[in-house]
Design an enzyme around this catalytic site. Structure first.
Site, PDB file in Angstrom:
ATOM      1  N   ILE A  58       0.826  -1.222   0.000  1.00 51.70           N
ATOM      2  CA  ILE A  58       0.000   0.000   0.000  1.00 51.70           C
ATOM      3  C   ILE A  58       0.854   1.264   0.000  1.00 51.70           C
ATOM      4  CG2 ILE A  58      -2.077  -1.002   1.049  1.00 51.70           C
ATOM      5  CD1 ILE A  58      -1.120   0.369   3.729  1.00 51.70           C
ATOM      6  N   ALA A  81      -2.103  -3.372   7.722  1.00 52.55           N
ATOM      7  CA  ALA A  81      -1.361  -2.709   8.797  1.00 52.55           C
ATOM      8  C   ALA A  81      -0.372  -3.701   9.394  1.00 52.55           C
ATOM      9  CB  ALA A  81      -2.312  -2.231   9.890  1.00 52.55           C
ATOM     10  N   GLU A  82       0.628  -3.162  10.055  1.00 52.85           N
ATOM     11  CA  GLU A  82       1.373  -3.954  11.031  1.00 52.85           C
ATOM     12  C   GLU A  82       0.524  -3.881  12.286  1.00 52.85           C
ATOM     13  OE1 GLU A  82       4.091  -5.765  10.862  1.00 52.85           O
ATOM     14  OE2 GLU A  82       4.414  -5.358   8.735  1.00 52.85           O
ATOM     15  N   THR A 123      -8.486   0.899  15.708  1.00 54.56           N
ATOM     16  CA  THR A 123      -8.480   0.127  16.949  1.00 54.56           C
ATOM     17  C   THR A 123      -8.818   0.979  18.166  1.00 54.56           C
ATOM     18  OG1 THR A 123      -6.940  -0.962  18.476  1.00 54.56           O
ATOM     19  CG2 THR A 123      -5.964   0.539  16.912  1.00 54.56           C
ATOM     20  N   GLU A 125      -7.216   0.867  20.728  1.00 53.85           N
ATOM     21  CA  GLU A 125      -5.958   1.146  21.430  1.00 53.85           C
ATOM     22  C   GLU A 125      -5.526   2.596  21.275  1.00 53.85           C
ATOM     23  OE1 GLU A 125      -3.021  -1.917  21.213  1.00 53.85           O
ATOM     24  OE2 GLU A 125      -4.530  -3.436  20.809  1.00 53.85           O
ATOM     25  N   TYR A 148       2.653   0.847  18.004  1.00 50.09           N
ATOM     26  CA  TYR A 148       1.525   0.381  17.185  1.00 50.09           C
ATOM     27  C   TYR A 148       0.356   1.352  17.280  1.00 50.09           C
ATOM     28  CZ  TYR A 148      -2.866  -2.044  16.191  1.00 50.09           C
ATOM     29  OH  TYR A 148      -4.125  -2.350  15.730  1.00 50.09           O
ATOM     30  N   LYS A 152      -1.396   3.904  14.504  1.00 55.51           N
ATOM     31  CA  LYS A 152      -2.808   3.833  14.105  1.00 55.51           C
ATOM     32  C   LYS A 152      -3.495   5.181  14.376  1.00 55.51           C
ATOM     33  CE  LYS A 152      -4.895   0.722  12.770  1.00 55.51           C
ATOM     34  NZ  LYS A 152      -5.107   0.107  11.413  1.00 55.51           N
ATOM     35  N   ASP A 270       6.509  -7.886  32.380  1.00 55.97           N
ATOM     36  CA  ASP A 270       5.413  -7.155  31.746  1.00 55.97           C
ATOM     37  C   ASP A 270       5.874  -6.470  30.454  1.00 55.97           C
ATOM     38  OD1 ASP A 270       2.862  -6.244  31.471  1.00 55.97           O
ATOM     39  OD2 ASP A 270       2.813  -5.098  33.326  1.00 55.97           O
TER      40      ASP A 270
END
Ligand code: NAD
Ligand code: TYD
Length: 342
Positions: A58, A81-82, A123, A125, A148, A152, A270
């Site tokens: 893209i 997307a990644e 998303t 997120e 990420y 986005k 984590d």
């Protein structure tokens, strides 16, 4: 109606292609076939009338412009997307390139071609971690915390600007965590299913009390179809599964369904910048389109486990050398012993 779908060889994109093609849409699918793109996900439509695959990036403006010129789709549904947070922490470059520049390239081409609908699949997120009991609405500020989600959010804002500035009839959708068949086993649910099936440790990040809202992939695709039909240009629509669960609870349910003991759970270091809670309200989408999630988490999880059990060849082939290297890099860095990685 003819659609240009980007990223249609991935998890959600391929579910959407199967559903939309089955509902009579003509589909052109543009996909670069990265590690996450898998032609096997499209066996149900490959070779059928009304479906065409184009292998490409893209970010390639000449390719995208030529394709829009030639195929003249009525709408673009943009999934490419990644998509994995942990990979964005290890190597963010491709996230900025595909998610930001790739979306920009598509928007420019759509503007030039006069595309009448542009659906940008994003998303929850982008809202960052949401304090209980609040549920993010489309009006909330964007506070992304991972490379990420930042990439986005950047793409969402470019889409907004193309509507505000050039009048490109675009909508943004923001879905919560998806699960279901064909999901690449780097994300929580398929990774835990495979590890449980194979009696390997289930790596839980931190205390496992992070909360995600789980959406069955077909419910997400139905929501996207509703947005294509009834969504208003310039608007954003949240798409939630209305099923919030702590990660540890998800992992326990996977173990119970697969029939393995909880002693397989291994707490590991984590994730940096780990968002504690995602939660969103889908009231706007429900009110405007009548959509609602239909698949309960119990049914969706059983179906997903059944699918992975029934597809050992698919699993074997997606676990490439690249996947094994990613798994070792991500999990040995978190304290999973080398002997416990793939
Ligand atoms: P995925 O990683 O499974 O698939 C991504 C697809 O995009 C692959 O087929 C890949 O080959 C293709 N792709 C990547 N870079 C490309 C490029 N430069 N040019 C063309 N194709 C390229 O992702 P997914 O989980 O199916 O997610 C699809 C979309 O939905 C993404 O935009 C993601 O941000 C969004 N989303 C995902 C979730 C989730 O839980 N998985 C939730 C909300 C939103
Ligand atoms: P993931 O599937 O990567 O989705 P996202 O980060 O986009 O929400 O992870 C879902 C949750 O599960 C997230 O809180 C991180 C956690 N997680 C683990 O505890 N262990 C794992 O091995 C993975 C992949 C995720």
């Amino acid at each position: 109606m003819k659609l240009l779908v980007t990223g249609g060889a991935g998890f959600i994109g391929s579910a959407f292609v199967r559903m939309a093609h089955g509902s009579g849409f003509e589909i052109v699918n543009l996909d670069k076939l990265t590690y996450a793109g898998n032609p096997e996900n499209l066996e149900a439509v490959e070779g059928k009338a009304g479906y065409r695959f184009v292998h490409g990036d893209i970010c390639d403006a000449a390719l995208v412009e030529g394709l829009l010129e030639e195929a003249r789709p009525e709408a673009i549904v943009h999934f490419a997307a990644e998509s994995h947070v942990d990979r964005s922490i290890l190597s963010p470059d491709a996230f900025v390139e595909t998610n930001v520049r790739g979306t920009f390239t598509l928007l420019e081409a759509a503007k030039k071609a006069g595309t009448r609908k542009f659906c940008h699949v994003s998303t929850d997120e982008v809202y960052g971690s949401v304090e209980a009991p609040h549920e993010a609405t489309e009006e909330d500020a964007l506070r992304p915390n991972s490379p990420y989600s930042a990439s986005k959010a950047g793409s969402d804002l470019l889409v907004r600007s193309y509507f505000q500035t050039y009048g490109l009839p675009a909508v943004v959708t923001r879905a919560s965590n998806n699960y279901g068949p064909y999901q690449f086993p780097e994300k929580l649910i398929p990774l835990m299913i495979l590890n449980a099936m194979e009696n390997r440790p289930l790596p839980v990040y931190g205390d496992g009390q992070q909360v995600r809202d789980w959406l069955y992939v077909e419910d997400h695709c139905r929501a996207l179809m509703a947005v294509l039909e009834k969504g208003r240009a310039g608007e954003t629509y949240n798409i939630g599964g209305n099923r919030s669960l702590a990660n540890l609870e998800v992992v326990r349910r996977v173990l119970e369904s697969v029939g393995r003991p909880e002693t397989l759970i291994q707490y590991v270091r984590d994730r940096p910048g780990h968002d504690r809670r995602y939660a969103l309200s889908s009231a706007k989408l429900m009110n405007e389109t009548g959509w609602a999630p239909e698949v309960s988490f119990e049914d969706g999880l059983s179906e997903t486990i059944r699918w992975y059990r029934g597809h050992p060849g698919w699993i074997e082939r997606v676990r490439s050398k690249e996947y094994r290297e990613y798994y070792a890099a991500n999990y040995s860095g978190r304290g999973l012993k080398k002997s416990e990685t793939l």
